[in-house]
Write a protein that holds these residues in place. Structure first.
Motif, PDB file in Angstrom:
ATOM      1  N   ALA A 100      11.744  45.553  91.502  1.00  0.00           N
ATOM      2  CA  ALA A 100      12.640  45.802  90.358  1.00  0.00           C
ATOM      3  C   ALA A 100      12.161  47.017  89.570  1.00  0.00           C
ATOM      4  CB  ALA A 100      12.696  44.565  89.463  1.00  0.00           C
ATOM      5  N   LEU A 101      10.846  47.151  89.424  1.00  0.00           N
ATOM      6  CA  LEU A 101      10.302  48.317  88.711  1.00  0.00           C
ATOM      7  C   LEU A 101      10.586  49.596  89.505  1.00  0.00           C
ATOM      8  CD1 LEU A 101       6.889  46.798  87.568  1.00  0.00           C
ATOM      9  CD2 LEU A 101       8.762  47.473  86.044  1.00  0.00           C
ATOM     10  N   ALA A 102      10.409  49.515  90.818  1.00  0.00           N
ATOM     11  CA  ALA A 102      10.648  50.699  91.663  1.00  0.00           C
ATOM     12  C   ALA A 102      12.119  51.110  91.621  1.00  0.00           C
ATOM     13  CB  ALA A 102      10.209  50.417  93.102  1.00  0.00           C
ATOM     14  N   ALA A 103      12.998  50.117  91.590  1.00  0.00           N
ATOM     15  CA  ALA A 103      14.432  50.429  91.544  1.00  0.00           C
ATOM     16  C   ALA A 103      14.811  51.079  90.216  1.00  0.00           C
ATOM     17  CB  ALA A 103      15.247  49.149  91.769  1.00  0.00           C
ATOM     18  N   SER A 104      14.085  50.705  89.177  1.00  0.00           N
ATOM     19  CA  SER A 104      14.372  51.233  87.842  1.00  0.00           C
ATOM     20  C   SER A 104      13.772  52.632  87.628  1.00  0.00           C
ATOM     21  CB  SER A 104      13.801  50.259  86.808  1.00  0.00           C
ATOM     22  OG  SER A 104      13.845  50.802  85.522  1.00  0.00           O
ATOM     23  N   ALA A 105      12.765  52.960  88.429  1.00  0.00           N
ATOM     24  CA  ALA A 105      11.978  54.171  88.166  1.00  0.00           C
ATOM     25  C   ALA A 105      12.778  55.483  88.189  1.00  0.00           C
ATOM     26  CB  ALA A 105      10.791  54.246  89.133  1.00  0.00           C
ATOM     27  N   PRO A 106      13.663  55.705  89.167  1.00  0.00           N
ATOM     28  CA  PRO A 106      14.346  57.012  89.175  1.00  0.00           C
ATOM     29  C   PRO A 106      15.116  57.303  87.893  1.00  0.00           C
ATOM     30  CG  PRO A 106      14.639  55.898  91.285  1.00  0.00           C
ATOM     31  CD  PRO A 106      14.009  54.899  90.352  1.00  0.00           C
ATOM     32  N   ALA A 107      15.832  56.300  87.380  1.00  0.00           N
ATOM     33  CA  ALA A 107      16.593  56.520  86.141  1.00  0.00           C
ATOM     34  C   ALA A 107      15.647  56.710  84.953  1.00  0.00           C
ATOM     35  CB  ALA A 107      17.543  55.354  85.889  1.00  0.00           C
ATOM     36  N   ALA A 108      14.529  55.973  84.967  1.00  0.00           N
ATOM     37  CA  ALA A 108      13.567  56.113  83.868  1.00  0.00           C
ATOM     38  C   ALA A 108      12.961  57.522  83.861  1.00  0.00           C
ATOM     39  CB  ALA A 108      12.472  55.054  83.990  1.00  0.00           C
ATOM     40  N   TRP A 109      12.659  58.026  85.060  1.00  0.00           N
ATOM     41  CA  TRP A 109      12.114  59.394  85.139  1.00  0.00           C
ATOM     42  C   TRP A 109      13.165  60.425  84.766  1.00  0.00           C
ATOM     43  CZ3 TRP A 109       7.367  60.776  84.688  1.00  0.00           C
ATOM     44  CH2 TRP A 109       6.338  59.938  85.132  1.00  0.00           C
ATOM     45  N   ALA A 110      14.423  60.145  85.110  1.00  0.00           N
ATOM     46  CA  ALA A 110      15.495  61.069  84.713  1.00  0.00           C
ATOM     47  C   ALA A 110      15.585  61.131  83.190  1.00  0.00           C
ATOM     48  CB  ALA A 110      16.824  60.615  85.315  1.00  0.00           C
ATOM     49  N   ARG A 111      15.429  59.975  82.554  1.00  0.00           N
ATOM     50  CA  ARG A 111      15.420  59.909  81.093  1.00  0.00           C
ATOM     51  C   ARG A 111      14.237  60.721  80.534  1.00  0.00           C
ATOM     52  NH1 ARG A 111      17.777  60.079  76.581  1.00  0.00           N
ATOM     53  NH2 ARG A 111      16.976  58.794  74.888  1.00  0.00           N
ATOM     54  N   TYR A 112      13.095  60.545  81.160  1.00  0.00           N
ATOM     55  CA  TYR A 112      11.887  61.287  80.762  1.00  0.00           C
ATOM     56  C   TYR A 112      12.136  62.798  80.857  1.00  0.00           C
ATOM     57  CZ  TYR A 112       6.960  62.813  80.936  1.00  0.00           C
ATOM     58  OH  TYR A 112       5.762  63.435  80.698  1.00  0.00           O
ATOM     59  N   ASP A 113      12.696  63.227  82.001  1.00  0.00           N
ATOM     60  CA  ASP A 113      12.936  64.658  82.220  1.00  0.00           C
ATOM     61  C   ASP A 113      13.909  65.230  81.184  1.00  0.00           C
ATOM     62  OD1 ASP A 113      11.241  64.491  84.368  1.00  0.00           O
ATOM     63  OD2 ASP A 113      12.835  64.368  85.867  1.00  0.00           O
ATOM     64  N   GLU A 114      14.887  64.384  80.808  1.00  0.00           N
ATOM     65  CA  GLU A 114      15.879  64.793  79.807  1.00  0.00           C
ATOM     66  C   GLU A 114      15.209  65.071  78.454  1.00  0.00           C
ATOM     67  OE1 GLU A 114      19.263  61.908  80.458  1.00  0.00           O
ATOM     68  OE2 GLU A 114      18.988  61.796  78.278  1.00  0.00           O
ATOM     69  N   LEU A 115      14.202  64.256  78.137  1.00  0.00           N
ATOM     70  CA  LEU A 115      13.580  64.320  76.810  1.00  0.00           C
ATOM     71  C   LEU A 115      12.364  65.228  76.746  1.00  0.00           C
ATOM     72  CD1 LEU A 115      13.690  60.518  75.910  1.00  0.00           C
ATOM     73  CD2 LEU A 115      15.120  62.317  74.929  1.00  0.00           C
ATOM     74  N   VAL A 116      11.819  65.586  77.910  1.00  0.00           N
ATOM     75  CA  VAL A 116      10.487  66.194  77.911  1.00  0.00           C
ATOM     76  C   VAL A 116      10.454  67.540  77.180  1.00  0.00           C
ATOM     77  CG1 VAL A 116      10.540  67.409  80.147  1.00  0.00           C
ATOM     78  CG2 VAL A 116       8.424  66.367  79.347  1.00  0.00           C
TER      79      VAL A 116
END
Ligand code: MG
Length: 242
Positions: free
Chosen positions: A53-69
Motif C-alpha cells: 500500500a505504501l509502494a502504491a502510494s509513493a509515486p503520487a506522494a513524490w509527485a506532490r513533493y516535486d510540485e512543492l520542492v
C-alpha cells in the motif's frame, strides 16, 4: 617574500591534489526511503499498513513533493502526509509529526541504492577520494555504517554536525579539504542543494535521479537519470573506471 607562506610541496602531506575528489549526496542518491522500515515504525504506533500500500502510494506522494520542492526546499512533511494518506491511513498528521521527531535517530532514508553504492566502491577501489556530502541530522556516518555501506567513503560531511548546509560553498570547501584532493565532482539529486551548490563552489556536478532530465546549458553539469548516466557523466569529466 613572506616566509610564513609554506612551500607548495608541504601541501602534499594533506593530500594528493592530483587525485580527483568525488562526493555523493546521501538521501535519494545513496539511500532511499525504506518503506519496510517505515511500515515497522508505524506498526510500533499501532498503525498497520502494508509495504504494498505504501509502494502504491509513493509515486503520487513524490509527485506532490516535486510540485512543492521549488517553493519549500525540502517538503518532508508534505511527502510523508501524502504517502500515508495514499496508503489509506486516515488523519496521519500526528504520525507524520512523530516520524519527523524520530528522524534524527531513526532516519527513514536507509535503503541503499545498490547501483550507486557499487559505483562508489568502484571509484574508491580506483583510488579516487570518495566522500559523502549530505544535508542531514548529524548521524549520516552512523546510518551508512548501520546499513553496511560506509566502506567506500574516506570522509563523511554532515551539515547537522557542521552547522552549514548545501548549497553554502563553505560546506563544499570543507568536504574538499577533508578529502584532501584536487578537482572535485559532486553527485546528487537536488538541483538547488547539490547541483547549484557544487557549481557555486567551483565544482562540477552530476544531477542524478528521478527529476534529473532535460538539457542543461552548462558544460560543468551532467544530467543522469540513473547510475549508468552517472557513469557516463563521470567519464565525460575524465574519470576512468577500467
Ligand atoms: Mg538528496
Amino acid at each position: 617574500m613572506d616566509s610564513s607562506i609554506p612551500p607548495v610541496s608541504s601541501r602534499a602531506v594533506q593530500g594528493d591534489i592530483s587525485v580527483p575528489v568525488i562526493t555523493f549526496d546521501a538521501g535519494q542518491t545513496l539511500v532511499e526511503l525504506d518503506l519496510d522500515f517505515l511500515r515497522r515504525r508505524l506498526a510500533e504506533r499501532g498503525t498497520d499498513v502494508s509495504v504494498e500500500a505504501l509502494a502504491a502510494s509513493a509515486p503520487a506522494a513524490w509527485a506532490r513533493y516535486d510540485e512543492l520542492v521549488a517553493a519549500k526546499g525540502h517538503p518532508w512533511h508534505e511527502l510523508m502526509q501524502a504517502l500515508l494518506t495514499g496508503a489509506g491511513i486516515a488523519a496521519p498528521a500526528p504520525l507524520v509529526a512523530w516520524l519527523w521527531s524520530e528522524q534524527p535517530r531513526a532516519n527513514l532514508w536507509r535503503r541503499p541504492i545498490p547501483e550507486m553504492v557499487t559505483l562508489a566502491r568502484e571509484l574508491a577501489a580506483r583510488g579516487y577520494a570518495v566522500g559523502v556530502l549530505s544535508n542531514s541530522e548529524g548521524r549520516i556516518a552512523e546510518l551508512l555504517a548501520e546499513v553496511g555501506i560506509a566502506d567506500p567513503f574516506r570522509a563523511v560531511v554532515d551539515s547537522g554536525r557542521l552547522g552549514i548546509e548545501k548549497p553554502d560553498p563553505r560546506i563544499f570547501a570543507h568536504a574538499r579539504a577533508a578529502l584532501g584532493g584536487g578537482e572535485a565532482i559532486h553527485i546528487g539529486d537536488s538541483w538547488p542543494a547539490d547541483v547549484a551548490g557544487a557549481r557555486g563552489a567551483g565544482w562540477r556536478a552530476i544531477w542524478y535521479g528521478r527529476t534529473a532530465r532535460g538539457d542543461v546549458d552548462d558544460p560543468g553539469v551532467a544530467v543522469a537519470p540513473d547510475a549508468a548516466g552517472v557513469r557516463a557523466g563521470l567519464a565525460r569529466f575524465g574519470i576512468s573506471f577500467g
